[in-house]
Design an enzyme around this catalytic site. Structure first.
Site, mmCIF file in Angstrom:
data_model
loop_
_atom_site.group_PDB
_atom_site.id
_atom_site.type_symbol
_atom_site.label_atom_id
_atom_site.label_comp_id
_atom_site.label_asym_id
_atom_site.label_seq_id
_atom_site.Cartn_x
_atom_site.Cartn_y
_atom_site.Cartn_z
ATOM 1 N N LYS A 1 3.952 40.906 89.077
ATOM 2 C CA LYS A 1 3.226 41.855 89.751
ATOM 3 C C LYS A 1 2.670 41.111 91.034
ATOM 4 O O LYS A 1 2.339 39.936 91.138
ATOM 5 C CB LYS A 1 2.006 42.697 89.070
ATOM 6 N N TYR B 1 -20.673 27.561 111.280
ATOM 7 C CA TYR B 1 -21.419 28.554 111.098
ATOM 8 C C TYR B 1 -22.786 28.662 110.203
ATOM 9 O O TYR B 1 -22.888 27.628 109.202
ATOM 10 C CB TYR B 1 -20.778 30.122 110.566
HETATM 11 C C1 LIG Z 1 -0.601 43.875 80.827
HETATM 12 C C2 LIG Z 1 -0.538 42.342 81.341
HETATM 13 N N1 LIG Z 1 0.222 41.695 80.515
HETATM 14 C C3 LIG Z 1 0.475 40.414 80.881
HETATM 15 C C4 LIG Z 1 -0.110 39.685 82.044
HETATM 16 C C5 LIG Z 1 0.087 38.375 82.307
HETATM 17 O O1 LIG Z 1 -1.013 37.671 82.243
HETATM 18 P P1 LIG Z 1 -0.881 35.805 82.678
HETATM 19 O O2 LIG Z 1 -0.598 35.975 83.949
HETATM 20 O O3 LIG Z 1 -2.318 35.763 82.174
HETATM 21 O O4 LIG Z 1 0.041 35.437 81.827
HETATM 22 C C6 LIG Z 1 -1.111 40.536 82.680
HETATM 23 C C7 LIG Z 1 -1.741 39.766 83.854
HETATM 24 O O5 LIG Z 1 -2.818 40.177 84.123
HETATM 25 C C8 LIG Z 1 -1.572 41.937 82.307
HETATM 26 O O6 LIG Z 1 -2.345 42.699 83.014
#
Ligand SMILES: Cc1ncc(COP(=O)(O)O)c(C=O)c1O
Length: 361
Positions: free
Chosen positions: A37, A256
């Site tokens: 994602k 700044y």
């Molecule tokens: C539902 C879910 N599963 C798995 C993951 C993967 O987590 P990680 O990046 O800590 O392995 C995430 C990441 O936010 C998540 O929201």
């Protein structure tokens, strides 16, 4: 005279990604679902997808991400981690063969109201075992499971939960979640509980679908251990260039709000990387690395630039590479110094940074 380029860039090392997948396969005896994602945690979905073919499935958050991913990878299992929001998305998910998380009653309602009767859909019933974000309450899930079993369009059901603090193995909440995960495993369904932290801490169950995000990119979410401690290699190398060098006199200020005052005459470098490139503006300060030397960041981060103390660098040159994070310094270290988490740093890199893909070691 040689003119420099701005040169703010992220190199994506695919052989490191392949290496990290192998590390997780050794650590976890079961299927690996690569979490891609947020544009593969800022690494670029289009850049990394091909290298993830040996993973058993891929997971994204939104239907748009899933559609983009499907165009790159026609045959792989793709899980929508937030499921669908309405009937149209459900139809699209069926057409595109997306697996769906079902975490709320409105999603159950969408499934129950669908006239689609062909058993084509795979769902992952998300149970809230203690994270209290998504998922059916512990008391409600058996009833939801019974209902899902009656839905004709569903082909396969799996059970899923998410750790709230997989970095805290001994914490009461983690222990309660682990107990509940054991109970879920007693059902006759495949399960998915572990994220990167859980796998690195040895909390994943044999045979479960580990959902690994951050670790695949060669970054550790654990407070006390960096990715290198697990032989993971950073996939992203973020660098910029020295675009200006100047001597600033004692008692003068830099940048700044005149936030930094020189205690003596000092050589100050200006690096072409600011918050509009994705380096966060913060009250805290980290450092960069030039020719192996640490150079502290001084004063405020600007939109396009940051200032650094060049005292440790002998005869610095305009156009020299400045390493922000990657092999020269772990993004976990930068996150610590900035009082943030490495997730926000890699996800925050903006379109202004030029990406280059490195295929081999
Ligand atoms: C539902 C879910 N599963 C798995 C993951 C993967 O987590 P990680 O990046 O800590 O392995 C995430 C990441 O936010 C998540 O929201």
């Amino acid at each position: 005279m040689m003119y420099p380029e701005r040169g703010t860039s992220a190199h994506i090392n695919l052989s490191h990604l392949l290496h990290n997948i192998e590390v997780f396969k050794k650590l976890h005896p079961g299927p690996i679902m690569a979490v891609v994602k947020a544009d593969a945690y800022g690494h670029g979905l289009a850049r990394v997808t091909d290298s993830l073919k040996s993973c058993d499935a891929l997971a994204v958050a939104t239907i748009e991400e899933a559609m983009q991913l499907r165009s790159f990878i026609p045959d792989k299992r793709i899980l929508l981690l937030e499921g669908v929001f309405n009937a149209e998305e459900l139809e699209l998910a069926i057409e595109q063969r997306f697996d769906l998380v079902v975490h709320q009653f409105y999603q159950l309602d969408v499934l129950l109201k669908s006239s689609n009767a062909k058993p084509l859909l795979n769902v992952w019933l998300k149970v809230d075992t203690g994270m209290h974000r998504l998922g059916f309450d512990w008391a409600d899930y058996p009833q939801v499971l019974d209902q899902l079993k009656q839905v004709k369009m569903i082909k396969e059901i799996r059970l899923m939960a998410h750790f709230a603090q997989s970095d805290q193995v001994d914490h009461q909440q983690t222990q309660l979640q682990l107990q509940r995960h054991q109970i879920l495993q007693q059902h006759d369904f495949e399960c998915s509980f572990a994220n990167t932290g859980a796998v690195l801490n040895g909390l994943s169950c044999a045979g479960e679908w580990a959902r690994v995000g951050l670790g695949l990119y060669g970054i550790s979410p654990l407070a006390d251990r960096f990715a290198a401690d697990f032989d993971l290699r950073p996939v992203m190398q973020l660098s910029a260039k020295l675009i200006s060098i100047k001597t600033v006199k004692q008692a003068e200020t830099v940048g700044y709000s005149a936030q930094f005052t020189c205690l003596q005459d000092m050589l100050v470098g200006i690096v072409g990387m600011g918050y509009a490139d994705g380096y966060p503006w913060s009250e805290h300060h980290s450092h960069v690395v030039i020719r192996g030397h640490q150079a502290p960041i001084i004063g405020r981060i600007s939109m396009d630039m940051m200032a650094i103390d060049l005292s440790a660098v002998k005869q610095p040159l305009i156009g020299e590479p400045v390493h922000i994070w990657g092999s020269e310094q772990a993004v976990e270290q930068v996150a610590k110094e900035l009082h943030t988490i490495p997730y926000t740093l890699v996800c925050g890199i903006t379109g202004r940074v030029k990406f280059h893909v490195i295929d081999s070691l």
